[in-house]
Design an enzyme around this catalytic site. Structure first.
Site, mmCIF file in Angstrom:
data_model
loop_
_atom_site.group_PDB
_atom_site.id
_atom_site.type_symbol
_atom_site.label_atom_id
_atom_site.label_comp_id
_atom_site.label_asym_id
_atom_site.label_seq_id
_atom_site.Cartn_x
_atom_site.Cartn_y
_atom_site.Cartn_z
ATOM 1 N N ASP A 1 -5.634 8.111 10.219
ATOM 2 C CA ASP A 1 -4.227 7.868 10.525
ATOM 3 C C ASP A 1 -3.858 8.310 11.928
ATOM 4 O O ASP A 1 -4.249 9.384 12.388
ATOM 5 C CB ASP A 1 -3.332 8.595 9.517
ATOM 6 C CG ASP A 1 -3.554 8.099 8.102
ATOM 7 O OD1 ASP A 1 -3.924 6.927 7.954
ATOM 8 O OD2 ASP A 1 -3.350 8.882 7.156
ATOM 9 N N GLU B 1 0.856 -1.185 0.000
ATOM 10 C CA GLU B 1 0.000 0.000 0.000
ATOM 11 C C GLU B 1 0.893 1.236 0.000
ATOM 12 O O GLU B 1 1.741 1.392 0.883
ATOM 13 C CB GLU B 1 -0.877 0.056 1.245
ATOM 14 C CG GLU B 1 -1.898 -1.032 1.393
ATOM 15 C CD GLU B 1 -2.705 -0.843 2.670
ATOM 16 O OE1 GLU B 1 -2.764 0.304 3.179
ATOM 17 O OE2 GLU B 1 -3.244 -1.833 3.172
#
Length: 273
Positions: free
Chosen positions: A72, A61
């Site tokens: 995140d 990724e």
């Protein structure tokens, strides 16, 4: 039945599904490694991603830096903030993907918040990603109900599209996510942001079972995975194990060599020389 309605059985045309199925044929879960595009700089991010593949990653990724990364945790946020501060622009991600694809056998996905795709245009983004050799994209903030344009663009360009399912997803929502996904379904093991954790959430197995129960062929689990024990535990019931924060911290602290060593440790492979 349209491809969008039954995407998960497309192992022969999906790069990501092919990589996961190859791992399954070896009797193991696929290893999916995440690194931010351009961190700490373009060339180093490419080198680190190549080390991922050389040391056992089946799927890579490449995260697209974003100014408001709601999923995140602090390690990844700090890394992407630094990348944005140096002037990163979206077209750079396609150059990074192309370089990694040329150097490895791994399936290479981008992970991006959908606003960036929408601003470029779904058709242009999909076309440029396909031209770079990318396998597809993970879009953590996009739900299938609002993804018609993206689904059509990815169908035209033969790209995988990965949607997320969580412990709180209703059975109806899980069914929609599975039907819309192509390549694999991303099972979120915990509610909250990314980050290394001491234990795997007991919800992870339930998330996988729920997706499998409505027809998912491949479910990969992420958020909180940071040790070989985690990888082995999740590998008992999931088709792939996703690691991000621990790898980003390794890159921050020790460069591509540290990414190689940690990947080898997590996958059980001997570090490539």
């Amino acid at each position: 039945m349209s491809e969008a309605a039954r995407p998960q059985d497309q192992a022969t045309t999906s790069k990501t599904a092919g990589a996961i199925e190859a791992a399954r044929a070896q009797g193991r879960a696929a290893f999916v490694g995440y690194l931010p595009a351009g961190y700490p700089d373009k060339e180093t991010s490419i080198a680190a991603a190549i080390e991922l593949a050389r040391n056992g990653a089946d799927v890579i990724e490449i995260g697209v830096p974003y100014s408001d990364p709601v999923m995140d945790g602090p390690v990844i946020q700090q890394a992407t903030t630094e990348v944005l501060a140096r002037g990163f622009r979206l077209p750079e991600v396609f150059e990074i993907v192309e370089a990694v694809v040329k150097a490895t056998d791994a399936a290479v996905l981008v992970m991006t918040y959908y606003n960036l795709i929408d601003r470029m245009g779904a058709e242009e983004f999909a076309g440029r990603l396909a031209a770079a050799g990318g396998a597809g994209a993970i879009t953590p903030d996009l739900i299938p109900d609002e993804a018609r344009e993206w689904i059509e663009a990815t169908d035209r360009h033969g790209l995988d599209r990965v949607f997320l399912t969580a412990p709180t997803s209703s059975p109806e929502r899980v069914a929609k996510i599975v039907a819309a996904s192509r390549g694999f379904v991303y099972g979120v093991s915990v509610m909250g942001v990314t980050g290394a954790r001491d234990q795997v959430s007991d919800a992870a197995e339930r998330v996988v079972a729920a997706a499998k129960g409505v027809g998912a062929e491949r479910v990969c689990v992420g958020l909180g995975v940071s040790t070989r024990a985690h990888v082995q535990e999740i590998g008992r019931y999931a088709d792939g194990v996703i690691v991000g924060t621990a790898l980003v911290a390794a890159l921050r602290d020790g460069g591509p060599e540290a990414v190689a060593a940690l990947t080898a440790e997590l996958t059980g492979a001997r570090a490539a020389r």
